[in-house]
Design a protein around this motif. Structure first.
Motif, PDB file in Angstrom:
ATOM      1  N   THR A   3       3.097   3.802   4.120  1.00  0.00           N
ATOM      2  CA  THR A   3       2.708   4.840   3.170  1.00  0.00           C
ATOM      3  C   THR A   3       1.299   5.269   3.486  1.00  0.00           C
ATOM      4  O   THR A   3       0.401   4.435   3.650  1.00  0.00           O
ATOM      5  CB  THR A   3       2.767   4.327   1.721  1.00  0.00           C
ATOM      6  OG1 THR A   3       4.094   3.867   1.441  1.00  0.00           O
ATOM      7  CG2 THR A   3       2.398   5.422   0.736  1.00  0.00           C
ATOM      8  N   ILE A   4       1.100   6.563   3.593  1.00  0.00           N
ATOM      9  CA  ILE A   4      -0.234   7.120   3.773  1.00  0.00           C
ATOM     10  C   ILE A   4      -0.709   7.569   2.400  1.00  0.00           C
ATOM     11  O   ILE A   4      -0.075   8.397   1.754  1.00  0.00           O
ATOM     12  CB  ILE A   4      -0.232   8.306   4.751  1.00  0.00           C
ATOM     13  CG1 ILE A   4       0.267   7.855   6.130  1.00  0.00           C
ATOM     14  CG2 ILE A   4      -1.631   8.911   4.835  1.00  0.00           C
ATOM     15  CD1 ILE A   4       0.469   8.993   7.125  1.00  0.00           C
ATOM     16  N   HIS A   5      -1.816   6.985   1.949  1.00  0.00           N
ATOM     17  CA  HIS A   5      -2.443   7.401   0.691  1.00  0.00           C
ATOM     18  C   HIS A   5      -3.575   8.340   1.069  1.00  0.00           C
ATOM     19  O   HIS A   5      -4.478   7.956   1.830  1.00  0.00           O
ATOM     20  CB  HIS A   5      -2.974   6.192  -0.072  1.00  0.00           C
ATOM     21  CG  HIS A   5      -1.887   5.314  -0.597  1.00  0.00           C
ATOM     22  ND1 HIS A   5      -1.311   5.508  -1.828  1.00  0.00           N
ATOM     23  CD2 HIS A   5      -1.247   4.251  -0.045  1.00  0.00           C
ATOM     24  CE1 HIS A   5      -0.373   4.601  -2.022  1.00  0.00           C
ATOM     25  NE2 HIS A   5      -0.320   3.823  -0.951  1.00  0.00           N
ATOM     26  N   ALA A   6      -3.526   9.561   0.550  1.00  0.00           N
ATOM     27  CA  ALA A   6      -4.496  10.579   0.921  1.00  0.00           C
ATOM     28  C   ALA A   6      -5.275  11.054  -0.293  1.00  0.00           C
ATOM     29  O   ALA A   6      -4.700  11.356  -1.338  1.00  0.00           O
ATOM     30  CB  ALA A   6      -3.781  11.766   1.559  1.00  0.00           C
ATOM     31  N   GLY A   7      -6.594  11.109  -0.146  1.00  0.00           N
ATOM     32  CA  GLY A   7      -7.445  11.641  -1.193  1.00  0.00           C
ATOM     33  C   GLY A   7      -7.584  13.138  -1.049  1.00  0.00           C
ATOM     34  O   GLY A   7      -7.270  13.723  -0.005  1.00  0.00           O
ATOM     35  N   ALA A   8      -8.069  13.787  -2.100  1.00  0.00           N
ATOM     36  CA  ALA A   8      -8.246  15.233  -2.092  1.00  0.00           C
ATOM     37  C   ALA A   8      -9.265  15.687  -1.055  1.00  0.00           C
ATOM     38  O   ALA A   8      -9.263  16.847  -0.646  1.00  0.00           O
ATOM     39  CB  ALA A   8      -8.663  15.704  -3.487  1.00  0.00           C
ATOM     40  N   ASP A   9     -10.125  14.769  -0.605  1.00  0.00           N
ATOM     41  CA  ASP A   9     -11.145  15.100   0.387  1.00  0.00           C
ATOM     42  C   ASP A   9     -10.649  14.999   1.827  1.00  0.00           C
ATOM     43  O   ASP A   9     -11.398  15.218   2.773  1.00  0.00           O
ATOM     44  CB  ASP A   9     -12.364  14.197   0.204  1.00  0.00           C
ATOM     45  CG  ASP A   9     -12.049  12.715   0.363  1.00  0.00           C
ATOM     46  OD1 ASP A   9     -10.859  12.364   0.537  1.00  0.00           O
ATOM     47  OD2 ASP A   9     -12.981  11.899   0.302  1.00  0.00           O
ATOM     48  N   ARG A  30      -1.297  11.273   9.771  1.00  0.00           N
ATOM     49  CA  ARG A  30       0.049  11.839   9.635  1.00  0.00           C
ATOM     50  C   ARG A  30       0.657  12.094  11.020  1.00  0.00           C
ATOM     51  O   ARG A  30       1.827  11.798  11.250  1.00  0.00           O
ATOM     52  CB  ARG A  30      -0.016  13.137   8.832  1.00  0.00           C
ATOM     53  CG  ARG A  30       1.351  13.743   8.575  1.00  0.00           C
ATOM     54  CD  ARG A  30       1.256  15.013   7.792  1.00  0.00           C
ATOM     55  NE  ARG A  30       1.177  14.675   6.381  1.00  0.00           N
ATOM     56  CZ  ARG A  30       0.733  15.494   5.462  1.00  0.00           C
ATOM     57  NH1 ARG A  30       0.275  16.688   5.786  1.00  0.00           N
ATOM     58  NH2 ARG A  30       0.715  15.134   4.203  1.00  0.00           N
ATOM     59  N   ALA A  31      -0.147  12.594  11.950  1.00  0.00           N
ATOM     60  CA  ALA A  31       0.345  12.866  13.310  1.00  0.00           C
ATOM     61  C   ALA A  31       0.708  11.581  14.045  1.00  0.00           C
ATOM     62  O   ALA A  31       1.682  11.547  14.802  1.00  0.00           O
ATOM     63  CB  ALA A  31      -0.712  13.641  14.101  1.00  0.00           C
TER      64      ALA A  31
END
Length: 134
Positions: A3-9, A30-31
């Motif tokens: 799982t990739i957890h991504a922040g708004a930044d 992601r790539a």
């Protein structure tokens, strides 16, 4: 499952089970992991906090631990003597530590997501989402 957890930044963490597998910009992660699930958060990812002192008052041990999680706490500096409270802490996975670990590859996946005001949106301990603000 990755799982990739991504922040708004645009900053992101790859979590594999209970461990952080990678840290970096969302696009690069992601790539490099096209099959990973992506969870986007409307805040920034940051290290969890370490709680010092007595746990917040609440009607039950579980609710006392939940109060910590709602603040982004992932480690507790001093374990309480109360067996019921210690049991609730053990079940949560909160670390008995002087300092919460920094999110880094190979580290346990303990981190929080905060909004622009510093309020906790989510707390993950050992890769598990234990608190999410409604």
């Amino acid at each position: 499952m990755l799982t990739i957890h991504a922040g708004a930044d645009g900053a992101a963490l790859v979590v594999d089970g209970g461990t952080i597998a990678a840290v970096g910009p969302l696009d690069a992660l992601r790539a490099s992991r096209p099959g990973a699930r992506v969870r986007s958060w409307p805040g920034t990812l940051r290290p969890g906090l370490t709680h010092e002192g007595a746990l917040p008052p609440a009607p039950s041990p579980r609710e006392r631990v939940h109060a910590l999680l709602s603040r982004g706490v992932t480690a507790v500096a001093a374990l309480p003597d109360d067996p019921a409270l210690r049991s609730a802490l053990d079940r949560s996975g909160l670390l008995p530590a002087r300092r919460a670990p920094e999110p880094a590859p190979g580290a346990r996946a303990d981190f929080a997501v905060v909004d622009g005001s510093g309020a906790c949106l989510a707390t993950l301990v050992g890769g598990r989402l234990l608190y999410r603000r409604a």
